[in-house]
Design a protein around this motif. Structure first.
Motif, PDB file in Angstrom:
ATOM      1  N   ARG A  56       0.834  -1.203   0.000  1.00  0.00           N
ATOM      2  CA  ARG A  56       0.000   0.000   0.000  1.00  0.00           C
ATOM      3  C   ARG A  56       0.874   1.260   0.000  1.00  0.00           C
ATOM      4  N   ASP A  59       2.265   1.587  -3.549  1.00  0.00           N
ATOM      5  CA  ASP A  59       1.217   2.015  -4.470  1.00  0.00           C
ATOM      6  C   ASP A  59       0.930   3.508  -4.299  1.00  0.00           C
ATOM      7  N   TYR A  60       0.879   3.964  -3.057  1.00  0.00           N
ATOM      8  CA  TYR A  60       0.639   5.386  -2.785  1.00  0.00           C
ATOM      9  C   TYR A  60       1.764   6.247  -3.356  1.00  0.00           C
ATOM     10  N   HIS A  62       3.775   5.562  -5.827  1.00  0.00           N
ATOM     11  CA  HIS A  62       3.733   5.578  -7.290  1.00  0.00           C
ATOM     12  C   HIS A  62       2.560   6.409  -7.815  1.00  0.00           C
ATOM     13  N   THR A  63       1.481   6.466  -7.054  1.00  0.00           N
ATOM     14  CA  THR A  63       0.371   7.347  -7.426  1.00  0.00           C
ATOM     15  C   THR A  63       0.800   8.804  -7.352  1.00  0.00           C
ATOM     16  N   LEU A  64       1.528   9.162  -6.305  1.00  0.00           N
ATOM     17  CA  LEU A  64       2.035  10.532  -6.172  1.00  0.00           C
ATOM     18  C   LEU A  64       2.969  10.893  -7.320  1.00  0.00           C
ATOM     19  N   LYS A  65       3.663   9.902  -7.859  1.00  0.00           N
ATOM     20  CA  LYS A  65       4.664  10.122  -8.906  1.00  0.00           C
ATOM     21  C   LYS A  65       4.055  10.613 -10.216  1.00  0.00           C
ATOM     22  N   ARG A  66       2.752  10.412 -10.382  1.00  0.00           N
ATOM     23  CA  ARG A  66       2.103  10.789 -11.645  1.00  0.00           C
ATOM     24  C   ARG A  66       2.118  12.285 -11.900  1.00  0.00           C
ATOM     25  N   GLN A  67       2.105  13.064 -10.819  1.00  0.00           N
ATOM     26  CA  GLN A  67       2.074  14.522 -10.953  1.00  0.00           C
ATOM     27  C   GLN A  67       3.341  15.126 -10.346  1.00  0.00           C
TER      28      GLN A  67
END
Length: 315
Positions: A56, A59-60, A62-67
């Motif tokens: 988790r 995953d969090y 890598h989600t932050l990495k999008r922006q």
């Protein structure tokens, strides 16, 4: 303001990293630990996300990495020693520079692997070598460097940090995870000795068990008998009943006073790393090689003048 994640948030050293992140004006975005005893976060960064499952947390991140505006800049690693390498690798692959506690990794081969990961990811690994920032150590280094003397300095290192029965039940008491006493509590002292006195020329082990170790190191500019222990029975009589820790480094018979100032050294380390002046993989190589050899070295009888005085109690 840099955005930082912390792996190993429930450990002993983690609060120093949290404090350093806050005092350098940066943001602790999230933390991860299998243990949820992390209430200290409330006093430092109550808005931080926290996870007890690595999947988790990853995953969090890598989600932050999008922006770009949310992407993490650094991952700080304070996990058990045996997990440093995979956690450093995970941080680099998240697109972050990594700040890791000592020991960076247990062997020189793993340092080489980290160097390859730096090339693959374009990111850096920074090691916390806090004694290199201590005023007393810097003053000693300057003094030694300015001297024209031919003979080597006579140095003695003693570090006894009493630990209760819990220690051997934890990962720190398992040599497969901590890599033993000399590595776990000694690696930053060995780094300091190299930092001040130059290249290591001789490394001899005189004693080692689960609770203590002793040996002799000879550098370009110093001869150093050393003794490290987590056993309260090794404390000198002068401190028994007064304090649980005894830390002493003498140089040519004079005590080097560096007991104070330890609590701020992580903040200084972060300041230097954030300014691009931190210590990286190659800076850690010397002390990693030193403790790697000690772990497998044969026990030898001390040569004249090379045995630590406390060794006489054990042999």
């Amino acid at each position: 303001m840099k955005k930082i994640a912390l792996i190993g948030a429930a450990g002993y050293i983690a609060p120093r990293h949290m404090k350093a992140i806050k005092e350098t004006g940066n943001q602790l975005v999230c933390g991860y630990d299998t243990n949820d005893s992390v209430g200290i976060i409330d006093s430092i960064s109550p808005q931080s996300e926290f996870f007890t499952e690595f999947e988790r947390f990853s995953d969090y991140a890598h989600t932050l990495k999008r922006q770009p505006e949310t992407a993490l800049d650094y991952v700080a690693v304070c996990s058990p020693n045996y997990l440093h390498k995979p956690h450093i690798a995970a941080g680099l692959r998240m697109g972050c520079d990594v700040i890791c506690e000592k020991p960076l990794v247990p062997t020189a081969d793993l340092l080489d692997e980290l160097a390859e990961l730096e090339k693959e990811t374009g990111k850096r690994v920074w090691n916390i070598l806090q004694l290199r920032h201590h005023g007393a150590i810097l003053a000693l280094k300057e003094k030694v460097a300015s001297e024209a003397r031919q003979e080597k300095h006579e140095v003695e290192l003693t570090y006894i940090t009493s630990r209760g029965k819990w220690y051997m039940e934890s990962w720190k008491g398992d040599p497969r995870k901590s890599f033993g006493v000399a590595t776990n509590i000694g690696v930053h002292f060995f780094d300091m000795l190299h930092f001040v006195f130059g290249k290591l020329e001789k490394n001899v082990l005189h004693y080692a068990d689960d609770y203590k170790a002793s040996g002799y190191l000879e550098y370009e500019k110093a001869r150093v008998p050393w003794f490290l222990s987590i056993d309260a029975n090794d404390l000198p009589e002068s401190v028994v009943g007064k304090q649980p820790t005894y830390r002493s480094i003498t140089c040519d018979g004079e005590e080097i006073e560096f007991s104070g100032g330890f609590t701020d050294l992580h903040t200084v380390s972060y300041q230097e790393i954030l300014a691009g002046r931190g210590y990286g993989i190659e800076d850690a190589r010397h002390c990693v090689e030193t403790v790697d050899y000690i772990r497998s070295a044969p026990i030898e009888t001390p040569a004249s003048g090379e045995g630590h005085p406390f060794l006489q109690r054990l042999i």
